[in-house]
Design an enzyme around this catalytic site. Structure first.
Site, PDB file in Angstrom:
ATOM      1  N   SER A 136      10.691  -7.042  15.750  1.00 47.03           N
ATOM      2  CA  SER A 136       9.284  -6.602  15.306  1.00 47.03           C
ATOM      3  C   SER A 136       9.553  -5.119  15.234  1.00 47.03           C
ATOM      4  CB  SER A 136       8.320  -6.917  16.027  1.00 47.03           C
ATOM      5  OG  SER A 136       8.535  -6.511  17.531  1.00 47.03           O
ATOM      6  N   ASN A 169      19.474  -7.946  21.557  1.00 47.77           N
ATOM      7  CA  ASN A 169      18.125  -8.100  21.657  1.00 47.77           C
ATOM      8  C   ASN A 169      17.515  -8.223  23.011  1.00 47.77           C
ATOM      9  OD1 ASN A 169      15.339  -7.937  21.246  1.00 47.77           O
ATOM     10  ND2 ASN A 169      15.020  -9.355  19.689  1.00 47.77           N
ATOM     11  N   ARG A 217       7.119 -20.255  17.838  1.00 52.95           N
ATOM     12  CA  ARG A 217       5.737 -19.787  18.349  1.00 52.95           C
ATOM     13  C   ARG A 217       5.597 -18.388  17.735  1.00 52.95           C
ATOM     14  NH1 ARG A 217       5.565 -21.826  23.679  1.00 52.95           N
ATOM     15  NH2 ARG A 217       4.818 -19.950  24.716  1.00 52.95           N
ATOM     16  N   ARG A 244       3.628  -1.272  17.904  1.00 52.34           N
ATOM     17  CA  ARG A 244       2.665  -2.337  18.558  1.00 52.34           C
ATOM     18  C   ARG A 244       2.205  -1.630  19.901  1.00 52.34           C
ATOM     19  NH1 ARG A 244       6.455  -7.362  19.395  1.00 52.34           N
ATOM     20  NH2 ARG A 244       4.366  -8.082  20.018  1.00 52.34           N
ATOM     21  N   PRO A 255      15.181 -12.489  27.041  1.00 57.38           N
ATOM     22  CA  PRO A 255      14.247 -13.679  27.566  1.00 57.38           C
ATOM     23  C   PRO A 255      13.241 -13.915  26.319  1.00 57.38           C
ATOM     24  CG  PRO A 255      13.675 -11.374  28.246  1.00 57.38           C
ATOM     25  CD  PRO A 255      14.883 -11.181  27.717  1.00 57.38           C
ATOM     26  N   HIS A 259      15.575  -5.178  17.395  1.00 54.88           N
ATOM     27  CA  HIS A 259      14.512  -5.981  17.570  1.00 54.88           C
ATOM     28  C   HIS A 259      13.977  -6.350  16.190  1.00 54.88           C
ATOM     29  CE1 HIS A 259      13.983  -4.287  21.661  1.00 54.88           C
ATOM     30  NE2 HIS A 259      14.437  -3.366  21.205  1.00 54.88           N
ATOM     31  N   ARG A 283       5.420  -1.136  24.469  1.00 59.49           N
ATOM     32  CA  ARG A 283       6.606  -1.548  23.759  1.00 59.49           C
ATOM     33  C   ARG A 283       7.187  -0.455  23.121  1.00 59.49           C
ATOM     34  NH1 ARG A 283       6.287  -7.370  23.766  1.00 59.49           N
ATOM     35  NH2 ARG A 283       4.355  -7.935  23.698  1.00 59.49           N
ATOM     36  N   ALA A 328      11.826  -8.362  26.149  1.00 57.90           N
ATOM     37  CA  ALA A 328      10.769  -7.564  27.016  1.00 57.90           C
ATOM     38  C   ALA A 328      11.577  -6.701  28.304  1.00 57.90           C
ATOM     39  CB  ALA A 328       9.965  -8.508  27.742  1.00 57.90           C
ATOM     40  N   GLU A 343      21.276  -1.790  19.806  1.00 57.80           N
ATOM     41  CA  GLU A 343      19.936  -2.455  20.245  1.00 57.80           C
ATOM     42  C   GLU A 343      19.038  -2.811  19.004  1.00 57.80           C
ATOM     43  OE1 GLU A 343      17.528  -0.213  22.932  1.00 57.80           O
ATOM     44  OE2 GLU A 343      15.752  -1.158  22.229  1.00 57.80           O
TER      45      GLU A 343
HETATM   46  O1  CA2 Z   1      10.593  -7.594  18.340  1.00 63.34           O
HETATM   47  C1  CA2 Z   1      11.616  -8.029  19.491  1.00 63.34           C
HETATM   48  O2  CA2 Z   1      12.710  -8.381  18.854  1.00 63.34           O
HETATM   49  C2  CA2 Z   1      11.317  -8.040  20.834  1.00 63.34           C
HETATM   50  O3  CA2 Z   1      12.532  -7.549  21.410  1.00 63.34           O
HETATM   51  C3  CA2 Z   1      10.594  -9.180  21.081  1.00 63.34           C
HETATM   52  C4  CA2 Z   1      10.157  -9.434  22.502  1.00 63.34           C
HETATM   53  C5  CA2 Z   1       9.253  -8.144  22.878  1.00 63.34           C
HETATM   54  O4  CA2 Z   1       8.995  -8.172  24.123  1.00 63.34           O
HETATM   55  C6  CA2 Z   1       9.757  -7.073  22.616  1.00 63.34           C
HETATM   56  O5  CA2 Z   1       8.980  -5.856  22.718  1.00 63.34           O
HETATM   57  C7  CA2 Z   1      10.172  -6.630  21.117  1.00 63.34           C
HETATM   58  C8  CA2 Z   1       9.707 -10.822  22.691  1.00 63.34           C
HETATM   59  C9  CA2 Z   1      10.662 -11.998  22.525  1.00 63.34           C
HETATM   60  C10 CA2 Z   1       9.707 -13.136  22.626  1.00 63.34           C
HETATM   61  O6  CA2 Z   1      10.444 -14.013  21.582  1.00 63.34           O
HETATM   62  C11 CA2 Z   1       9.406 -14.908  21.337  1.00 63.34           C
HETATM   63  C12 CA2 Z   1       9.579 -15.543  19.895  1.00 63.34           C
HETATM   64  C13 CA2 Z   1       8.615 -16.529  19.521  1.00 63.34           C
HETATM   65  C14 CA2 Z   1       7.522 -16.746  20.089  1.00 63.34           C
HETATM   66  C15 CA2 Z   1       7.227 -16.074  21.351  1.00 63.34           C
HETATM   67  C16 CA2 Z   1       8.202 -15.107  21.913  1.00 63.34           C
END
Ligand code: CA2
Length: 144
Positions: free
Chosen positions: A101, A73, A17, A106, A9, A99, A110, A76, A97
């Site tokens: 970040s 990936n 963003r 964090r 998602p 990610h 997470r 959330a 898996e």
């Molecule tokens: O670090 C990652 O790849 C995450 O899977 C990204 C998820 C977050 O919920 C995980 O904890 C870590 C969020 C993806 C949302 O992607 C966005 C990208 C740009 C702007 C806003 C959201």
């Protein structure tokens, strides 16, 4: 060797963003980098993104008929979804898996992944490179 890459998602917002957290590459850029690495390593790729948990489960079940493994990936859903874990363990295909970040550094929520204990491996914190390293690891696992 054929691999399905799954983006969970909100990942279609990549590059649009929060670039300070997730970098400036778009999802199309990530997929293009993955395709180029897959070609170099002699693998085939298909990619899929959904914001909907049920669609991800349906995709995993269907794609397992035609791919050797998954790079995911889960966004959330990493931190919430027993259903996603069950889908991945249920199809009996290795998955990695990844990610963008460093989730370990964090918010506390997470730091836990429902998927990590049943994954072949996990890569996090390297931006787009997490996907590329994850693909290399998955292909090594599949051919090992
Ligand atoms: O670090 C990652 O790849 C995450 O899977 C990204 C998820 C977050 O919920 C995980 O904890 C870590 C969020 C993806 C949302 O992607 C966005 C990208 C740009 C702007 C806003 C959201």
């Amino acid at each position: 060797m054929k691999v399905a890459v799954i983006h969970g998602p909100n990942l279609r917002l990549l590059g649009k963003r929060e670039p300070e957290v997730y970098g400036s590459d778009t999802l199309d850029d990530v997929n293009a980098s993955l395709r180029s690495l897959a070609t170099e390593l002699g693998a085939e790729l298909e990619t899929f993104q959904s914001n909907h948990e049920g669609e991800l489960l349906d995709f995993i079940e269907a794609a397992a008929q035609r791919v050797d493994g998954f790079l995911i990936n889960p966004g959330a859903f990493t931190h919430t979804s027993v259903a996603l874990r069950d889908a991945l363990t249920g199809v009996d295909r290795p998955f990695v898996e990844c990610h963008l970040s460093n989730t370990a550094g964090r918010e506390r929520f997470r730091r836990h992944s429902y998927l990590a204990p049943v994954a072949s491996g996990v890569v996090y914190g390297f931006g787009v490179q997490s996907y590329l390293l994850g693909l290399r690891g998955l292909l090594a696992r599949l051919s090992g």
